[in-house]
Design a protein around this motif. Structure first.
Motif, PDB file in Angstrom:
ATOM      1  N   ASP A  14       0.840  -1.204   0.000  1.00 43.31           N
ATOM      2  CA  ASP A  14       0.000   0.000   0.000  1.00 43.31           C
ATOM      3  C   ASP A  14       0.873   1.251   0.000  1.00 43.31           C
ATOM      4  O   ASP A  14       0.661   2.172  -0.796  1.00 43.31           O
ATOM      5  CB  ASP A  14      -0.931   0.027   1.217  1.00 43.31           C
ATOM      6  CG  ASP A  14      -1.971  -1.076   1.194  1.00 43.31           C
ATOM      7  OD1 ASP A  14      -2.440  -1.437   0.103  1.00 43.31           O
ATOM      8  OD2 ASP A  14      -2.314  -1.565   2.285  1.00 43.31           O
ATOM      9  N   ASN A  15       1.840   1.282   0.896  1.00 45.06           N
ATOM     10  CA  ASN A  15       2.744   2.438   0.958  1.00 45.06           C
ATOM     11  C   ASN A  15       3.519   2.614  -0.342  1.00 45.06           C
ATOM     12  O   ASN A  15       3.632   3.729  -0.860  1.00 45.06           O
ATOM     13  CB  ASN A  15       3.717   2.298   2.131  1.00 45.06           C
ATOM     14  CG  ASN A  15       3.037   2.484   3.455  1.00 45.06           C
ATOM     15  OD1 ASN A  15       2.255   3.400   3.649  1.00 45.06           O
ATOM     16  ND2 ASN A  15       3.324   1.592   4.397  1.00 45.06           N
ATOM     17  N   LEU A  16       4.036   1.516  -0.883  1.00 42.96           N
ATOM     18  CA  LEU A  16       4.820   1.575  -2.117  1.00 42.96           C
ATOM     19  C   LEU A  16       3.978   2.080  -3.288  1.00 42.96           C
ATOM     20  O   LEU A  16       4.413   2.961  -4.047  1.00 42.96           O
ATOM     21  CB  LEU A  16       5.407   0.202  -2.448  1.00 42.96           C
ATOM     22  CG  LEU A  16       6.247   0.143  -3.726  1.00 42.96           C
ATOM     23  CD1 LEU A  16       7.494   1.015  -3.596  1.00 42.96           C
ATOM     24  CD2 LEU A  16       6.627  -1.304  -4.028  1.00 42.96           C
ATOM     25  N   THR A  17       2.766   1.567  -3.439  1.00 34.17           N
ATOM     26  CA  THR A  17       1.948   1.988  -4.577  1.00 34.17           C
ATOM     27  C   THR A  17       1.490   3.436  -4.452  1.00 34.17           C
ATOM     28  O   THR A  17       1.399   4.141  -5.466  1.00 34.17           O
ATOM     29  CB  THR A  17       0.740   1.053  -4.786  1.00 34.17           C
ATOM     30  OG1 THR A  17      -0.036   0.993  -3.585  1.00 34.17           O
ATOM     31  CG2 THR A  17       1.188  -0.336  -5.194  1.00 34.17           C
ATOM     32  N   VAL A  18       1.251   3.912  -3.247  1.00 31.03           N
ATOM     33  CA  VAL A  18       0.898   5.331  -3.075  1.00 31.03           C
ATOM     34  C   VAL A  18       2.094   6.198  -3.454  1.00 31.03           C
ATOM     35  O   VAL A  18       1.943   7.219  -4.142  1.00 31.03           O
ATOM     36  CB  VAL A  18       0.415   5.623  -1.638  1.00 31.03           C
ATOM     37  CG1 VAL A  18       0.305   7.122  -1.400  1.00 31.03           C
ATOM     38  CG2 VAL A  18      -0.916   4.941  -1.376  1.00 31.03           C
ATOM     39  N   CYS A  52       3.269   4.844 -14.081  1.00 32.71           N
ATOM     40  CA  CYS A  52       3.373   4.875 -12.607  1.00 32.71           C
ATOM     41  C   CYS A  52       1.992   5.066 -11.986  1.00 32.71           C
ATOM     42  O   CYS A  52       1.620   4.349 -11.047  1.00 32.71           O
ATOM     43  CB  CYS A  52       4.292   6.000 -12.159  1.00 32.71           C
ATOM     44  SG  CYS A  52       6.035   5.728 -12.467  1.00 32.71           S
ATOM     45  N   CYS A  53       1.248   6.028 -12.509  1.00 33.55           N
ATOM     46  CA  CYS A  53      -0.075   6.314 -11.941  1.00 33.55           C
ATOM     47  C   CYS A  53      -1.053   5.171 -12.192  1.00 33.55           C
ATOM     48  O   CYS A  53      -1.767   4.746 -11.282  1.00 33.55           O
ATOM     49  CB  CYS A  53      -0.622   7.615 -12.519  1.00 33.55           C
ATOM     50  SG  CYS A  53       0.266   9.080 -11.964  1.00 33.55           S
ATOM     51  N   ALA A  54      -1.082   4.654 -13.421  1.00 30.18           N
ATOM     52  CA  ALA A  54      -2.043   3.598 -13.760  1.00 30.18           C
ATOM     53  C   ALA A  54      -1.737   2.291 -13.044  1.00 30.18           C
ATOM     54  O   ALA A  54      -2.655   1.555 -12.675  1.00 30.18           O
ATOM     55  CB  ALA A  54      -2.077   3.373 -15.264  1.00 30.18           C
TER      56      ALA A  54
END
Length: 168
Positions: A14-18, A52-54
């Motif tokens: 979760d932290n990494l993807t945010v 990165c965003c997608a």
């Protein structure tokens, strides 16, 4: 869309993807600001930012999440196949749509107009309107930079919201 008042437990992913999602907005802002001067490098940066965003979206509704991801994948495929105009369009669909979503989540000013700006930017870039492309790329880049600054000022859990609401 996330509910900032809800703080679900967050793991490493979760932290990494945010963080990846937020880095995407920084890369996008810098790439749009460089578009008129370094178009090939900026296009590659915009595609990286959209990826990165997608790849790291946290949107409750599955059909929106998949639409943005699909647009980015098609854009990357078009870039590989030598159709940079279509690649740029796919990245703009993703980034413009996410800016619109971020406006409703966090009320960052003017982001609700970003889809219009990116559409006009795509047309001016495809039809080689150099002055309009330069003006619109600066507007789009400045709005993305404002969004990136606002996003980095928020706690990471604001991007996740209530994990029980996500459609899988």
């Amino acid at each position: 869309m996330a509910d900032p008042h809800i703080q679900s437990p967050m793991d490493f992913w979760d932290n990494l993807t945010v963080i990846i999602y937020r880095i995407g907005f920084v890369v996008a802002a810098l790439s749009f600001l460089a578009l008129s001067w370094y178009p090939q490098q900026a296009l590659l940066g915009i595609l990286i930012a959209a990826t990165c965003c997608a790849s790291s979206l946290h949107i409750y509704l599955k059909h929106f999440r998949l639409t943005f991801q699909f647009a980015t994948w098609i854009g990357l495929l078009c870039y590989i196949l030598g159709a940079p105009e279509l690649a740029f369009g796919g990245a703009l669909l993703t980034l413009g749509g996410l800016c619109f979503k971020e406006y409703f989540c966090f009320r960052v000013p003017l982001l609700n107009l970003q889809p219009v700006f990116v559409l006009l930017l795509w047309f001016s870039w495809v039809f080689e309107g150099a002055i309009l492309t330069r003006v619109l790329s600066i507007i789009v880049g400045a709005l993305l930079l404002l969004l990136a600054i606002q996003k980095w000022r928020m706690p990471l859990h604001f991007d996740i919201g209530d994990k029980t609401k996500y459609q899988i």
